[in-house]
Write a protein that holds these residues in place. Structure first.
Motif: not given
Length: 90
Positions: A10-11, A45-46, A62-63, A67-69
């Protein structure tokens, strides 16, 4: 043996330690003689910080489903293709 790791993070909520567990896994496998493959650029990525980043790349994929699904499927597909090109039998 070739080993690839991935992490879910979770970024936003955990921006200071985004996907840190990937480093823990990679370090453990590497200490046992594994060759770590599948490093992924941090571009797009954030997050603020991650110990899983080495030379501008994550040690694996990384997933961030929080936030970026919308990025996950394309990232996974690109990573599988990358792993194949790096000699991982899939």
């Amino acid at each position: 043996k070739k080993v690839a790791v991935f992490g879910c993070g979770d970024g936003g909520g955990y921006a200071d330690n985004f996907c840190d567990a990937m480093d823990e896994l990679a370090s453990t496998f590497k200490a046992r003689g594994a060759e770590i493959i599948g490093a992924v650029s941090t571009d797009g990525y954030e997050f603020e910080e991650s110990k899983s980043v080495v030379d501008g790349k994550f040690v694996g994929m990384a997933t961030d489903e929080d936030n970026q699904p919308d990025e996950s499927e394309a990232r996974a597909n690109a990573w599988v293709a990358q792993l194949k090109s790096e000699g991982m039998p899939l």
